[in-house]
Design a protein around this motif. Structure first.
Motif, mmCIF file in Angstrom:
data_model
loop_
_atom_site.group_PDB
_atom_site.id
_atom_site.type_symbol
_atom_site.label_atom_id
_atom_site.label_comp_id
_atom_site.label_asym_id
_atom_site.label_seq_id
_atom_site.Cartn_x
_atom_site.Cartn_y
_atom_site.Cartn_z
ATOM 1 N N UNK A 298 40.434 30.491 31.036
ATOM 2 C CA UNK A 298 39.777 29.259 30.599
ATOM 3 C C UNK A 298 38.654 28.879 31.569
ATOM 4 N N UNK A 299 38.913 29.050 32.861
ATOM 5 C CA UNK A 299 37.935 28.653 33.864
ATOM 6 C C UNK A 299 36.670 29.510 33.822
ATOM 7 N N UNK A 300 36.803 30.783 33.479
ATOM 8 C CA UNK A 300 35.627 31.670 33.517
ATOM 9 C C UNK A 300 34.925 31.767 32.167
ATOM 10 N N UNK A 301 35.427 31.085 31.174
ATOM 11 C CA UNK A 301 34.805 31.152 29.852
ATOM 12 C C UNK A 301 33.334 30.749 29.937
ATOM 13 N N UNK A 302 32.455 31.601 29.426
ATOM 14 C CA UNK A 302 31.022 31.329 29.431
ATOM 15 C C UNK A 302 30.308 31.729 30.706
ATOM 16 N N UNK B 165 34.816 40.359 26.308
ATOM 17 C CA UNK B 165 33.501 40.973 26.576
ATOM 18 C C UNK B 165 32.946 40.525 27.925
ATOM 19 N N UNK B 166 32.033 41.331 28.456
ATOM 20 C CA UNK B 166 31.364 41.000 29.708
ATOM 21 C C UNK B 166 30.137 41.871 29.864
ATOM 22 N N UNK B 167 29.539 41.804 31.039
ATOM 23 C CA UNK B 167 28.323 42.581 31.271
ATOM 24 C C UNK B 167 28.634 44.085 31.234
ATOM 25 N N UNK B 168 27.624 44.902 31.124
ATOM 26 C CA UNK B 168 27.794 46.340 30.893
ATOM 27 C C UNK B 168 28.221 47.063 32.169
ATOM 28 N N UNK B 169 29.463 46.833 32.566
ATOM 29 C CA UNK B 169 30.056 47.492 33.719
ATOM 30 C C UNK B 169 31.508 47.828 33.398
ATOM 31 N N UNK B 170 32.142 48.588 34.268
ATOM 32 C CA UNK B 170 33.548 48.934 34.065
ATOM 33 C C UNK B 170 34.412 47.666 34.078
ATOM 34 N N UNK B 171 35.413 47.614 33.226
ATOM 35 C CA UNK B 171 36.219 46.389 33.110
ATOM 36 C C UNK B 171 37.240 46.240 34.228
ATOM 37 N N UNK B 172 37.736 45.018 34.373
ATOM 38 C CA UNK B 172 38.910 44.738 35.189
ATOM 39 C C UNK B 172 40.131 44.787 34.284
ATOM 40 N N UNK C 205 42.709 34.993 21.543
ATOM 41 C CA UNK C 205 41.659 35.007 20.514
ATOM 42 C C UNK C 205 40.798 33.757 20.614
ATOM 43 N N UNK C 206 41.434 32.605 20.807
ATOM 44 C CA UNK C 206 40.699 31.353 20.968
ATOM 45 C C UNK C 206 39.729 31.417 22.148
ATOM 46 N N UNK C 207 40.135 32.143 23.196
ATOM 47 C CA UNK C 207 39.318 32.240 24.397
ATOM 48 C C UNK C 207 38.246 33.324 24.310
ATOM 49 N N UNK C 208 38.194 34.028 23.157
ATOM 50 C CA UNK C 208 37.105 34.968 22.925
ATOM 51 C C UNK C 208 37.461 36.436 22.974
#
Length: 359
Positions: free
Chosen positions: A111-115, A56-63, A34-37
């Motif tokens: 943590x590394x990919x946040x943002x 959340x991420x861009x409008x594509x199929x998730x991993x 939750x802290x990480x979004x």
């Protein structure tokens, strides 16, 4: 930081079936995700809650990322035969390899990919993976629909290679009900459930011997109570491993068709099932993309088949491009010498972050 978090996670012992311990650990993961979004959901189960976290991420199929927080070790293992120990670049402890290390790798990569720009991410953390995920199969199936690819955080091959396919795994319980009697005064009126079970286990071995590429392990045997009483009940839990669905179907059909040798009742029950995940062009294509991601962070990534089973069996069987083994390199899964190589924690986190941002 990763080693400190791993020590914290290993210190929270989480044996399969201990709902209180598993749910307390799930609280930690849920709070961190939750802290990480992430938007986090709990899936309550009597033997421990599963977690689903959506980033959340861009409008594509998730991993899809698959992990588990149960271990094979009982409470107290940490203070007994397997104390936490970090020396000479090696970390020991219950669950450090299977798979608290994988959970730390995943969390650090998040943590590394946040943002940063990436596909949506879905994480499933299962509470009963070590007994075949009997309560999580439907959850994994439902949450896997529409994903781009699936990744597991189980340990890799000893050389660090990822796992590109897995044997199928099925747990079966054979139960026998006989008839109790005094073993000396009236033995002929009794029916030994243990003798019947022994005969049935021999029959199972014969079935296995008639097929290629089948592993069979009688993991538990219970029954009886006193040497002067003809035992009235007995049971065995058997683990089967299959290289392909056709062999699995043939063996299980024969086991389910077993008939009593004497005047006893016989029951054969499938406790859990993970179908064989076979090699595919889709997974090979995914491996090529992951290898490219690895090169971007200075790593060589390979892949090979595996005999062990995990929740990735299900996504692979469903035809979803799947890779497993993103946990740190080590050895000793389910053994008292369980360990990981400390440096590979950071390496694996870097690799997972590269995968997330490149696919």
């Amino acid at each position: 930081m990763m080693i400190e978090r791993l020590r914290e996670y290993v210190g929270a012992e989480t044996p399969t079936g201990d709902a209180a311990a598993l749910n307390a650990f799930a609280d930690r993961l849920a709070a961190r995700y939750t802290e990480l979004g992430a938007s986090v959901r709990r899936v309550p189960m009597p033997t421990g809650d599963h977690l689903v976290a959506d980033f959340p991420g861009r409008a594509e199929a998730p991993l899809l990322f698959l992990a588990h927080h149960d271990t094979v070790w009982p409470i107290g293992q940490l203070d007994g035969a397997m104390p936490w120990r970090a020396a000479d670049g090696i970390i020991h402890g219950p669950g450090v390899f299977d798979m608290k290390g994988g959970l730390v790798v995943l969390e650090t990569a998040l943590e590394q990919v946040a943002g940063r720009d990436h596909r949506p991410l879905r994480i499933i953390v299962v509470a009963d993976e070590e007994v075949g995920s009997p309560s999580a199969r439907d959850l994994v199936t439902a949450e896997a629909k529409g994903v781009y690819a699936a990744f597991g955080f189980e340990p890799p091959h000893p050389n660090g290679d990822l796992k590109t396919s897995r044997w199928g795994s099925t747990r079966v319980r054979v139960e026998v009900t006989g008839r109790e009697a005094h073993a000396a005064l009236d033995p002929d009126s009794g029916v030994s459930a243990i003798d019947e079970l022994v005969d049935q286990l021999i029959a199972v071995r014969k079935i296995v011997a008639e097929h290629d590429n089948v592993l069979c392990n009688v993991g538990t045997v219970t029954g009886g109570g006193r040497t002067n009483v003809v035992p009235g009940s007995a049971a065995a839990d058997i683990g089967f491993r299959f290289v392909d669905p056709a062999t699995e179907e043939s063996v299980l059909a024969a086991v389910k068709a077993l008939q009593p040798v004497r005047d006893a009742r016989l029951s054969v029950q499938v406790l859990s099932n993970r179908p064989a995940w076979q090699p595919s062009a889709a997974t090979e294509a995914l491996l090529a993309k992951v290898a490219a991601a690895g090169r971007s962070v200075g790593q060589q990534v390979g892949g090979a088949a595996a005999s062990g089973a995990a929740d990735t069996n299900l996504t692979g069987w469903l035809g979803i491009p799947t890779l497993d083994g993103l946990g740190p390199v080590g050895k000793g899964a389910h053994a008292v010498h369980e360990q990981v190589i400390a440096a590979t924690l950071t390496e694996r986190a870097d690799l997972v972050a590269a995968i997330i941002t490149s696919l």
